[in-house]
Design a protein around this motif. Structure first.
Motif, PDB file in Angstrom:
ATOM      1  N   ALA A  51       0.829  -1.210   0.000  1.00  0.00           N
ATOM      2  CA  ALA A  51       0.000   0.000   0.000  1.00  0.00           C
ATOM      3  C   ALA A  51       0.859   1.253   0.000  1.00  0.00           C
ATOM      4  O   ALA A  51       0.554   2.235  -0.698  1.00  0.00           O
ATOM      5  N   GLN A  52       1.952   1.251   0.757  1.00  0.00           N
ATOM      6  CA  GLN A  52       2.840   2.413   0.800  1.00  0.00           C
ATOM      7  C   GLN A  52       3.542   2.615  -0.545  1.00  0.00           C
ATOM      8  O   GLN A  52       3.708   3.744  -1.015  1.00  0.00           O
ATOM      9  N   GLY A  53       3.950   1.485  -1.162  1.00  0.00           N
ATOM     10  CA  GLY A  53       4.570   1.574  -2.480  1.00  0.00           C
ATOM     11  C   GLY A  53       3.607   2.126  -3.515  1.00  0.00           C
ATOM     12  O   GLY A  53       3.968   2.963  -4.349  1.00  0.00           O
ATOM     13  N   LEU A  54       2.349   1.663  -3.461  1.00  0.00           N
ATOM     14  CA  LEU A  54       1.321   2.141  -4.381  1.00  0.00           C
ATOM     15  C   LEU A  54       1.030   3.621  -4.141  1.00  0.00           C
ATOM     16  O   LEU A  54       0.834   4.388  -5.094  1.00  0.00           O
ATOM     17  N   HIS A  55       1.041   4.031  -2.873  1.00  0.00           N
ATOM     18  CA  HIS A  55       0.792   5.433  -2.532  1.00  0.00           C
ATOM     19  C   HIS A  55       1.878   6.335  -3.128  1.00  0.00           C
ATOM     20  O   HIS A  55       1.572   7.400  -3.697  1.00  0.00           O
ATOM     21  N   VAL A  87      -3.489  13.550  -3.191  1.00  0.00           N
ATOM     22  CA  VAL A  87      -3.240  12.150  -2.840  1.00  0.00           C
ATOM     23  C   VAL A  87      -2.888  12.100  -1.359  1.00  0.00           C
ATOM     24  O   VAL A  87      -1.769  12.414  -0.964  1.00  0.00           O
ATOM     25  N   ALA A  88      -3.871  11.752  -0.519  1.00  0.00           N
ATOM     26  CA  ALA A  88      -3.685  11.752   0.942  1.00  0.00           C
ATOM     27  C   ALA A  88      -3.603  10.321   1.460  1.00  0.00           C
ATOM     28  O   ALA A  88      -4.339   9.436   1.019  1.00  0.00           O
ATOM     29  N   LEU A  89      -2.680  10.108   2.397  1.00  0.00           N
ATOM     30  CA  LEU A  89      -2.524   8.786   3.008  1.00  0.00           C
ATOM     31  C   LEU A  89      -3.580   8.607   4.089  1.00  0.00           C
ATOM     32  O   LEU A  89      -3.674   9.401   5.021  1.00  0.00           O
ATOM     33  N   GLN A  90      -4.395   7.562   3.956  1.00  0.00           N
ATOM     34  CA  GLN A  90      -5.462   7.285   4.901  1.00  0.00           C
ATOM     35  C   GLN A  90      -4.981   6.352   6.021  1.00  0.00           C
ATOM     36  O   GLN A  90      -4.055   5.562   5.830  1.00  0.00           O
ATOM     37  N   LYS A  91      -5.610   6.461   7.162  1.00  0.00           N
ATOM     38  CA  LYS A  91      -5.263   5.596   8.285  1.00  0.00           C
ATOM     39  C   LYS A  91      -5.702   4.162   8.016  1.00  0.00           C
ATOM     40  O   LYS A  91      -4.964   3.201   8.289  1.00  0.00           O
ATOM     41  N   ASP A  92      -6.896   4.013   7.475  1.00  0.00           N
ATOM     42  CA  ASP A  92      -7.445   2.676   7.244  1.00  0.00           C
ATOM     43  C   ASP A  92      -7.206   2.223   5.812  1.00  0.00           C
ATOM     44  O   ASP A  92      -7.140   3.030   4.881  1.00  0.00           O
ATOM     45  N   GLN A  98      -4.345   2.530   0.399  1.00  0.00           N
ATOM     46  CA  GLN A  98      -4.426   3.412   1.565  1.00  0.00           C
ATOM     47  C   GLN A  98      -4.419   4.883   1.157  1.00  0.00           C
ATOM     48  O   GLN A  98      -4.188   5.757   1.972  1.00  0.00           O
ATOM     49  N   SER A  99      -4.702   5.138  -0.122  1.00  0.00           N
ATOM     50  CA  SER A  99      -4.688   6.514  -0.634  1.00  0.00           C
ATOM     51  C   SER A  99      -6.097   7.023  -0.872  1.00  0.00           C
ATOM     52  O   SER A  99      -6.960   6.284  -1.344  1.00  0.00           O
ATOM     53  N   ASP A 100      -6.305   8.291  -0.553  1.00  0.00           N
ATOM     54  CA  ASP A 100      -7.548   8.982  -0.909  1.00  0.00           C
ATOM     55  C   ASP A 100      -7.196   9.960  -2.020  1.00  0.00           C
ATOM     56  O   ASP A 100      -6.489  10.941  -1.802  1.00  0.00           O
ATOM     57  N   VAL A 101      -7.661   9.678  -3.238  1.00  0.00           N
ATOM     58  CA  VAL A 101      -7.297  10.470  -4.410  1.00  0.00           C
ATOM     59  C   VAL A 101      -8.489  11.310  -4.861  1.00  0.00           C
ATOM     60  O   VAL A 101      -9.602  10.787  -4.995  1.00  0.00           O
ATOM     61  N   GLU A 102      -8.250  12.605  -5.083  1.00  0.00           N
ATOM     62  CA  GLU A 102      -9.320  13.484  -5.542  1.00  0.00           C
ATOM     63  C   GLU A 102      -8.762  14.512  -6.513  1.00  0.00           C
ATOM     64  O   GLU A 102      -7.707  15.094  -6.282  1.00  0.00           O
ATOM     65  N   PHE A 103      -9.492  14.735  -7.616  1.00  0.00           N
ATOM     66  CA  PHE A 103      -9.101  15.758  -8.580  1.00  0.00           C
ATOM     67  C   PHE A 103      -9.561  17.122  -8.058  1.00  0.00           C
ATOM     68  O   PHE A 103     -10.703  17.278  -7.629  1.00  0.00           O
TER      69      PHE A 103
END
Length: 245
Positions: A51-55, A87-92, A98-103
């Protein structure tokens, strides 16, 4: 034994083997539970690492996407509008990582970036989608795209650029564009005229007509000069269609 565990010796022996397995499982319950908990910890560590690598890949990809889209938006006469990707790292963890992505878009230097889905107009959304498609290229799976108001607020040279970009995206995909600009319409492979007509008994009716080659020239000329079609506008329409090919 036969009444309780089976009518044959084989049935009784099968029941016996099942009992042995169950007793063994119960006696080793604590050991099995520890093994499963250890396996959960190992899997969670692997998942976290992935997940961290993908983030990080998403953050790097976001920078490239931002640059490409903003270059396209400038070319589409949307100067002042800045596209960005949050691209924000989420806790869950979720099924997508584990990324929250928004344009996001920033409509002027004074404003803060805000979610594109909440503040962008229909025309802005269409042109941003057009820019995105230009940057990321065609999909392996052909899709249908509908662009409405993609030419709002543009004319002349910018309109021609919009038409060229639409034609590029249409290679290998189906693209439907509603437009009132002759510079954009001339790049289409097929044309349909949409008319709203009053009914005798009241109410309105929408008619959609596929245009022939000659009708295409007439309608593009009408977009150029209005209801009064002149020889000059007809010649201009033929020129636009020829140049678009």
């Amino acid at each position: 034994l036969q009444k309780k565990f089976g009518e044959s010796v084989e049935g009784i022996l099968t029941a016996h083997a099942s009992m042995i397995t169950e007793i063994d499982s119960l006696e080793r319950f604590d050991e099995t539970l520890k093994h499963l908990n250890d396996e959960i910890v190992r899997q969670e560590r692997t998942l976290q690492k992935l997940a961290q690598g993908l983030h990080e890949r998403r953050r790097n990809g976001a920078s490239l996407l931002e640059k490409g889209v903003n270059d396209e938006l400038n070319d589409l006469n949307m100067k002042g509008v800045v596209f960005s990707v949050s691209v924000a790292l989420q806790k869950d963890m979720s099924v997508t990582g584990q990324s929250d992505v928004e344009f996001m878009i920033q409509v002027s230097k004074k404003d803060e970036p805000k979610p594109m889905a909440k503040i962008a107009s229909g025309g802005e959304l269409s042109r941003i989608l057009l820019a995105l498609k230009r940057v990321v290229g065609n999909s392996d799976k052909p899709r249908t795209y509908l662009f409405d108001e993609v030419d709002t607020g543009v004319s002349g040279q910018t309109a021609e650029k919009v038409g060229k970009k639409l034609k590029t995206i249409a290679k290998g995909q189906q693209l439907i564009c509603v437009t009132h600009l002759p510079q954009v319409a001339s790049f289409a492979d097929q044309h349909f005229l949409i008319e709203k007509n009053a009914q005798k008994g009241g109410g309105m009716r929408m008619d959609v007509t596929e245009l022939s080659k000659g009708d295409r020239v007439q309608e593009i000329a009408r977009l150029i000069s209005g209801e009064k079609i002149t020889q000059t506008s007809l010649e201009h329409a033929r020129q636009l269609l020829a140049e678009s090919r």
